[in-house]
Design an enzyme around this catalytic site. Structure first.
Site, PDB file in Angstrom:
ATOM      1  N   ASP A 213      28.622  34.592  10.747  1.00  0.00           N
ATOM      2  CA  ASP A 213      28.736  34.128  12.129  1.00  0.00           C
ATOM      3  C   ASP A 213      28.527  32.618  12.239  1.00  0.00           C
ATOM      4  OD1 ASP A 213      28.542  34.950  15.105  1.00  0.00           O
ATOM      5  OD2 ASP A 213      26.747  33.759  14.822  1.00  0.00           O
ATOM      6  N   GLU A 282      33.340  32.876  10.074  1.00  0.00           N
ATOM      7  CA  GLU A 282      33.782  32.525  11.429  1.00  0.00           C
ATOM      8  C   GLU A 282      33.561  31.039  11.683  1.00  0.00           C
ATOM      9  OE1 GLU A 282      32.917  33.223  16.151  1.00  0.00           O
ATOM     10  OE2 GLU A 282      31.336  32.769  14.728  1.00  0.00           O
TER      11      GLU A 282
HETATM   12  C1  GLC Z   1      29.643  33.748  17.290  1.00  0.00           C
HETATM   13  C2  GLC Z   1      29.780  35.142  17.858  1.00  0.00           C
HETATM   14  C3  GLC Z   1      29.474  35.105  19.318  1.00  0.00           C
HETATM   15  C4  GLC Z   1      28.056  34.636  19.489  1.00  0.00           C
HETATM   16  C5  GLC Z   1      27.842  33.287  18.801  1.00  0.00           C
HETATM   17  C6  GLC Z   1      26.389  32.952  18.665  1.00  0.00           C
HETATM   18  O1  GLC Z   1      30.581  32.891  17.791  1.00  0.00           O
HETATM   19  O2  GLC Z   1      31.045  35.653  17.578  1.00  0.00           O
HETATM   20  O3  GLC Z   1      29.654  36.345  19.928  1.00  0.00           O
HETATM   21  O4  GLC Z   1      27.736  34.514  20.847  1.00  0.00           O
HETATM   22  O5  GLC Z   1      28.343  33.289  17.491  1.00  0.00           O
HETATM   23  O6  GLC Z   1      25.787  33.770  17.700  1.00  0.00           O
END
Ligand code: GLC
Length: 615
Positions: A213, A282
């Site tokens: 993440d 991500e």
């Molecule tokens: C990422 C997740 C999102 C979350 C953020 C903070 O972007 O996909 O849902 O709010 O991280 O952890």
């Protein structure tokens, strides 16, 4: 025309390189105990559905203990399961059942921040020597009036200063997301070590990898310099106010990703079960940065799947055929050789496909996703064409950035609309839960838009999706060469070819007008084409034969008709039988062989038994 992916031999394809990854948002998938919140037993009960659909692996959004400020992305214990989702025993059962169905489990790993309720943070606040530097702490500044101010102008992604004052410790701590999500300090080797142990803990529980993440937020510039202004907005509390050159995409991030890659590779090597443990990262970042995640110029490998969000961020319902082609090619042009492309059509942070491109585009977007070379990533519900529920009231709104935006503006940023419960059937609450109230309201369109209805209908988005996954088994789609080009501003076509196998052609109309298409040039000469997959509204049926013999663009006899936003998947070449039918035939022959072998064994056994008795 470009030909960007060379055909590979079967030996080169590892389990994940042609996989369909299915993202489950656990809170909204299936509630087994009637509390209005999805849970692990709910997921377990739906694993056969995933298997039947043909999913390779499922990535679960966070299931760990959490105060749920950001619905699991604020973790207070990285090794415990959130009690409302279940227990470790439930998780073991989930891995076991998934494995028996041939489905791999990928967990969400949230390294950038923990919850402020995590023991580590509490101890850091208390300046426990082991945890004192686990987070990013800084003294504030005094303004001209002597009033204390945050150390710099950094903002949180979710609005407001990225710094929160802590009375007890008498310092500010950094939080790139909500104030309840303090940023961990990756310049402290003890943090790196602690997180490595978390990864190993879950690897030992049998997961096949992690989705990492917000990875590009891991490091910040150490001298805490102000970020330059972007000029986009006058609101100093908006995330848009500055350019995030000191808080995002720092080179140190790559080193950390490479470190985790090493950990996964070492783990896979030590466990000769043949399963490569993988990571998907991500980061909404520049293409050059993303390509370095795959592999840096000096050949060091990082993430197997730096998420390719370009179908979410770079095209929309106004894009024409050239935009789509460009969008696909740019990834493949930049991708270093020897890696697998990945295509993400949706996730829990962005509006759904039906809401971004329009509900008429659902089948075409799935055709594109599933016939492109490489990995496909589907967010739960996209196989049905679920739609955002945009009418969630302010009172029912729970997403932190939406709450921060206030009653007037929450709808512009809320992620709740794409997170509503999965629509299983037209039973109460779409058969998601038996509770009187679910954690987010169910989209009222579940009465007509639901899985059960789509499983029963002669044609449905789900059936199209499933047929596409079935088609992906073809060697041509697994490892065939690839090319794509716009045929006009309205229509583009992509082609997959493999020597001795059928060619697969996907054509997509991204315009609101019906289009007549002559494919003779694109497929190089006259051909008999077979319809493999046709959308819900199509006038064609799978198995239909189409003859392309004339290259005269105006010759109506050789034109295909595509309704607005429709797609079509065709095949031609050596078999002369639809690929779907060929697969079916193969399966029948296989089962026939199994029966033959069983009969043979039975006869042998009987013969032996008889002999023994005679002696
Ligand atoms: C990422 C997740 C999102 C979350 C953020 C903070 O972007 O996909 O849902 O709010 O991280 O952890």
């Amino acid at each position: 025309m470009s030909s960007l992916v060379s055909s590979q031999t079967e030996d080169f394809i590892d389990w994940w390189q042609h996989a369909v990854f299915y993202q489950i948002y656990p809170r909204s998938f299936k509630d087994s105990n009637g509390d209005g919140i999805g849970d692990l037993q709910g997921i377990i009960s739906k694993l056969p559905y995933l298997a039947e659909t043909g999913i390779t692996a499922t990535w679960l959004s966070p299931i760990f203990q959490s105060p749920m400020v950001d619905f699991g992305y604020d973790i207070s214990d990285y090794r415990a399961i959130q009690p409302e989702y279940g227990s470790r025993a439930d998780f073991d059962q989930l891995v076991h059942k998934a494995s028996s169905l041939g489905i791999k489990i990928i967990l969400d790993f949230v390294p950038n921040h923990s919850s402020d309720q995590h023991e580590w943070f509490k101890k850091s606040v208390a300046r426990d020597p082991i945890y004192e530097n686990f987070y990013v702490w800084a003294d504030g500044k005094k303004d001209e009036l002597g009033v204390r101010q945050p150390p710099n102008n950094w903002q949180s992604v979710f609005y407001g200063s990225a710094w929160e004052w802590n009375e007890q410790r008498q310092q500010y701590y950094l939080h790139q997301f909500t104030k309840e999500q303090p940023d961990l300090n990756y310049r402290n080797p003890a943090v790196v070590q602690a997180m490595d142990e978390v990864l190993l803990f879950w690897l030992n529980k049998g997961v096949a990898g992690f989705r990492i993440d917000a990875v590009n937020h891991l490091f910040e510039r150490e001298d805490l310099a102000d970020e330059p202004l972007s000029g986009k907005t006058a609101d100093p509390l908006s995330y848009e106010y500055t350019k995030h050159v000191h808080t995002k995409d720092l080179p140190e991030v790559l080193a950390m990703v490479q470190h985790w890659r090493q950990l996964l590779d070492d783990y896979s090597a030590k466990h000769p079960d043949g399963v490569t443990r993988i990571m998907m990262t991500e980061a909404y970042a520049d293409l050059h940065v993303l390509m370095d995640y795959y592999e840096t110029a000096d050949g060091v490998r990082g993430s197997q799947m730096p998420f390719n969000f370009h179908f979410i961020t770079d095209v929309d319902c106004d894009s024409d055929a050239r935009d789509f082609v460009y969008n696909v090619e740019k990834w493949l042009i930049y991708m270093p050789r020897g890696h697998a492309a990945n295509w993400v059509m949706g996730n829990h942070d962005n509006p759904r496909v039906a809401s971004r491109f329009g509900s008429a585009s659902v089948d075409a977007m799935n055709m594109l996703l599933l016939t492109l070379p490489g990995i496909a990533v589907t967010y739960n519900g996209e196989e049905l064409g679920m739609e955002d529920y945009r009418e969630i009231s302010w009172e029912d709104t729970v997403d932190p950035p939406a709450r921060n935006a206030g009653k007037k503006d929450y709808k512009k940023v809320s992620r709740d609309p794409e997170r509503t419960p999965f629509q299983w059937s037209n039973a109460s609450n779409a058969d998601f839960s038996t509770a009187a109230k679910t954690w987010l309201p169910v989209n009222p369109n579940y009465l007509v838009l639901n899985l059960a209805a789509q499983q029963e209908a002669a044609r449905s988005h789900y059936k199209v999706y499933k047929a596409l996954i079935e088609l992906r088994k073809l060697p041509t789609l697994r490892r065939g060469r690839f090319s794509i080009e716009p045929l006009s501003r309205a229509v583009f076509a992509l082609k997959r070819t493999l020597k001795d196998y059928e060619t697969i052609v996907t054509i997509i109309n991204v315009s609101a007008k019906e289009q007549l298409i002559n494919l003779t040039d694109f497929i190089n000469g006259p051909h008999k084409l077979i319809v493999e997959v046709a959308g819900v509204e199509s006038t064609y049926n799978p198995g239909d034969f189409l003859f392309m013999a004339s290259s005269q663009k105006s010759d109506k006899n050789w034109q295909l008709q595509l309704s607005p936003f429709a797609g079509l998947v065709l095949s031609h070449g050596p078999a002369g039988m639809s690929a779907q039918r060929r697969l079916l035939l193969k399966q029948i022959i296989k089962s026939f062989n199994v029966v033959l072998v069983a009969l043979l064994m039975y006869n042998l056994w009987r013969h032996k038994w008889t002999k023994v008795n005679f002696n």
